[in-house]
Scaffold this motif. Structure first.
Motif: not given
Length: 151
Positions: A21-30, A66-71, A91-96
Protein backbone atom coordinates in the motif's frame (compact mmCIF):
# COMPACT_ATOMS: atom_id res chain seq x y z
CA UNK A 1 14.03 11.55 -9.56
CA UNK A 2 12.24 8.23 -9.45
CA UNK A 3 9.89 7.75 -12.40
CA UNK A 4 6.47 6.18 -11.98
CA UNK A 5 7.30 3.61 -14.66
CA UNK A 6 9.87 2.24 -12.21
CA UNK A 7 7.13 1.60 -9.64
CA UNK A 8 4.87 -1.36 -10.25
CA UNK A 9 2.99 -1.67 -6.96
CA UNK A 10 1.46 -5.04 -7.80
CA UNK A 11 4.89 -6.64 -8.26
CA UNK A 12 7.08 -4.88 -5.69
CA UNK A 13 5.32 -6.25 -2.63
CA UNK A 14 2.50 -8.69 -2.06
CA UNK A 15 -0.77 -7.00 -3.09
CA UNK A 16 -3.09 -5.87 -0.31
CA UNK A 17 -0.25 -5.75 2.22
CA UNK A 18 0.62 -2.62 4.18
CA UNK A 19 4.05 -2.38 2.53
CA UNK A 20 2.48 -2.73 -0.90
CA UNK A 21 0.00 0.00 0.00
CA UNK A 22 2.86 2.39 0.78
CA UNK A 23 4.42 1.61 -2.64
CA UNK A 24 1.03 2.37 -4.19
CA UNK A 25 0.95 5.73 -2.35
CA UNK A 26 4.38 6.54 -3.84
CA UNK A 27 3.12 5.69 -7.32
CA UNK A 28 -0.02 7.80 -6.75
CA UNK A 29 2.14 10.79 -5.79
CA UNK A 30 4.26 10.53 -8.93
CA UNK A 31 1.16 10.25 -11.11
CA UNK A 32 -0.47 13.18 -9.29
CA UNK A 33 2.61 15.31 -9.99
CA UNK A 34 2.25 14.53 -13.71
CA UNK A 35 -1.32 15.83 -13.54
CA UNK A 36 -0.62 18.77 -11.19
CA UNK A 37 3.07 19.70 -11.56
CA UNK A 38 2.64 22.77 -9.32
CA UNK A 39 1.05 20.74 -6.52
CA UNK A 40 3.04 22.50 -3.81
CA UNK A 41 1.78 25.94 -4.94
CA UNK A 42 -1.78 25.61 -6.23
CA UNK A 43 -4.81 26.84 -4.32
CA UNK A 44 -8.44 27.18 -5.38
CA UNK A 45 -10.50 25.44 -8.08
CA UNK A 46 -9.29 24.32 -11.49
CA UNK A 47 -10.80 22.78 -14.61
CA UNK A 48 -8.85 20.73 -17.14
CA UNK A 49 -10.43 20.37 -20.58
CA UNK A 50 -9.21 17.86 -23.14
CA UNK A 51 -10.89 17.16 -26.48
CA UNK A 52 -12.82 13.92 -26.42
CA UNK A 53 -12.89 13.58 -22.63
CA UNK A 54 -14.96 14.87 -19.71
CA UNK A 55 -13.89 18.02 -17.87
CA UNK A 56 -11.72 17.29 -14.84
CA UNK A 57 -12.47 19.43 -11.79
CA UNK A 58 -9.73 19.87 -9.19
CA UNK A 59 -10.49 21.72 -5.97
CA UNK A 60 -7.93 22.36 -3.25
CA UNK A 61 -9.90 21.63 -0.08
CA UNK A 62 -7.14 22.14 2.44
CA UNK A 63 -3.53 23.23 2.37
CA UNK A 64 -1.24 22.69 5.34
CA UNK A 65 2.51 22.89 5.72
CA UNK A 66 3.13 19.26 4.71
CA UNK A 67 -0.14 18.22 3.04
CA UNK A 68 -2.52 19.27 0.29
CA UNK A 69 -6.02 17.79 0.16
CA UNK A 70 -7.76 17.83 -3.23
CA UNK A 71 -11.09 16.86 -4.65
CA UNK A 72 -10.78 15.21 -8.09
CA UNK A 73 -13.99 14.77 -10.06
CA UNK A 74 -15.17 14.35 -13.60
CA UNK A 75 -18.06 16.50 -14.76
CA UNK A 76 -20.13 14.06 -16.79
CA UNK A 77 -22.91 15.59 -18.85
CA UNK A 78 -25.69 13.63 -20.46
CA UNK A 79 -29.06 14.59 -21.93
CA UNK A 80 -30.88 14.88 -18.60
CA UNK A 81 -28.32 15.82 -15.96
CA UNK A 82 -24.77 16.62 -15.01
CA UNK A 83 -23.05 14.12 -12.71
CA UNK A 84 -19.86 14.40 -10.70
CA UNK A 85 -17.94 11.12 -10.63
CA UNK A 86 -15.84 9.48 -9.27
CA UNK A 87 -15.52 12.20 -6.61
CA UNK A 88 -12.20 11.26 -5.03
CA UNK A 89 -10.72 13.11 -2.06
CA UNK A 90 -6.92 12.84 -2.28
CA UNK A 91 -4.37 13.88 0.33
CA UNK A 92 -0.82 14.49 -0.89
CA UNK A 93 1.90 14.25 1.75
CA UNK A 94 4.48 16.66 0.35
CA UNK A 95 7.30 15.78 2.74
CA UNK A 96 6.90 12.02 2.29
CA UNK A 97 6.02 12.25 -1.43
CA UNK A 98 2.94 10.06 -0.97
CA UNK A 99 -0.65 10.50 -2.19
CA UNK A 100 -3.59 8.69 -0.65
CA UNK A 101 -7.20 8.46 -1.79
CA UNK A 102 -9.03 9.37 1.41
CA UNK A 103 -12.57 8.75 0.18
CA UNK A 104 -14.47 7.67 -2.88
CA UNK A 105 -17.95 9.09 -3.43
CA UNK A 106 -19.69 5.74 -3.98
CA UNK A 107 -18.16 3.98 -0.94
CA UNK A 108 -21.45 3.70 0.90
CA UNK A 109 -22.57 0.82 -1.33
CA UNK A 110 -22.29 -2.84 -0.27
CA UNK A 111 -22.28 -2.12 3.45
CA UNK A 112 -23.27 -5.68 4.40
CA UNK A 113 -20.35 -7.28 2.56
CA UNK A 114 -17.88 -4.87 4.17
CA UNK A 115 -19.31 -5.71 7.61
CA UNK A 116 -18.08 -9.30 7.22
CA UNK A 117 -14.44 -8.21 7.35
CA UNK A 118 -12.61 -7.52 10.58
CA UNK A 119 -11.99 -3.80 11.18
CA UNK A 120 -8.30 -4.08 10.20
CA UNK A 121 -9.05 -6.13 7.09
CA UNK A 122 -11.85 -3.76 6.18
CA UNK A 123 -9.60 -0.70 6.50
CA UNK A 124 -6.73 -2.22 4.50
CA UNK A 125 -9.13 -3.50 1.83
CA UNK A 126 -10.85 -0.10 1.54
CA UNK A 127 -7.54 1.73 1.26
CA UNK A 128 -6.31 -0.67 -1.43
CA UNK A 129 -9.52 -0.33 -3.42
CA UNK A 130 -9.52 3.49 -3.26
CA UNK A 131 -5.85 3.84 -4.09
CA UNK A 132 -5.79 1.36 -6.98
CA UNK A 133 -8.71 3.36 -8.38
CA UNK A 134 -6.76 6.62 -7.91
CA UNK A 135 -3.62 5.15 -9.47
CA UNK A 136 -5.38 3.88 -12.58
CA UNK A 137 -7.42 7.07 -12.98
CA UNK A 138 -4.34 9.30 -12.67
CA UNK A 139 -2.62 7.18 -15.32
CA UNK A 140 -5.68 7.53 -17.59
CA UNK A 141 -5.86 11.32 -17.06
CA UNK A 142 -2.19 11.67 -17.94
CA UNK A 143 -2.62 9.52 -21.05
CA UNK A 144 -5.56 11.71 -22.12
CA UNK A 145 -3.44 14.85 -21.72
CA UNK A 146 -5.07 16.48 -18.70
CA UNK A 147 -2.83 19.03 -16.98
CA UNK A 148 -3.65 21.36 -14.11
CA UNK A 149 -1.49 24.48 -13.89
CA UNK A 150 -1.58 27.43 -11.53
CA UNK A 151 -2.92 30.48 -13.39
Amino acid sequence: MLMDSQLVPQTIIRPKSFTGLMALYESNYLRLLQLVPELTHIDGCYRSRVAGDCDLLVDVIERCRYTVTLSLTYEIENETETAIEPDLIVRAYLDGELAEAMSLGSEQRQRYLRSLLTPAERELHARWRRNIMLNKWLEYLSDKGHLVLNH
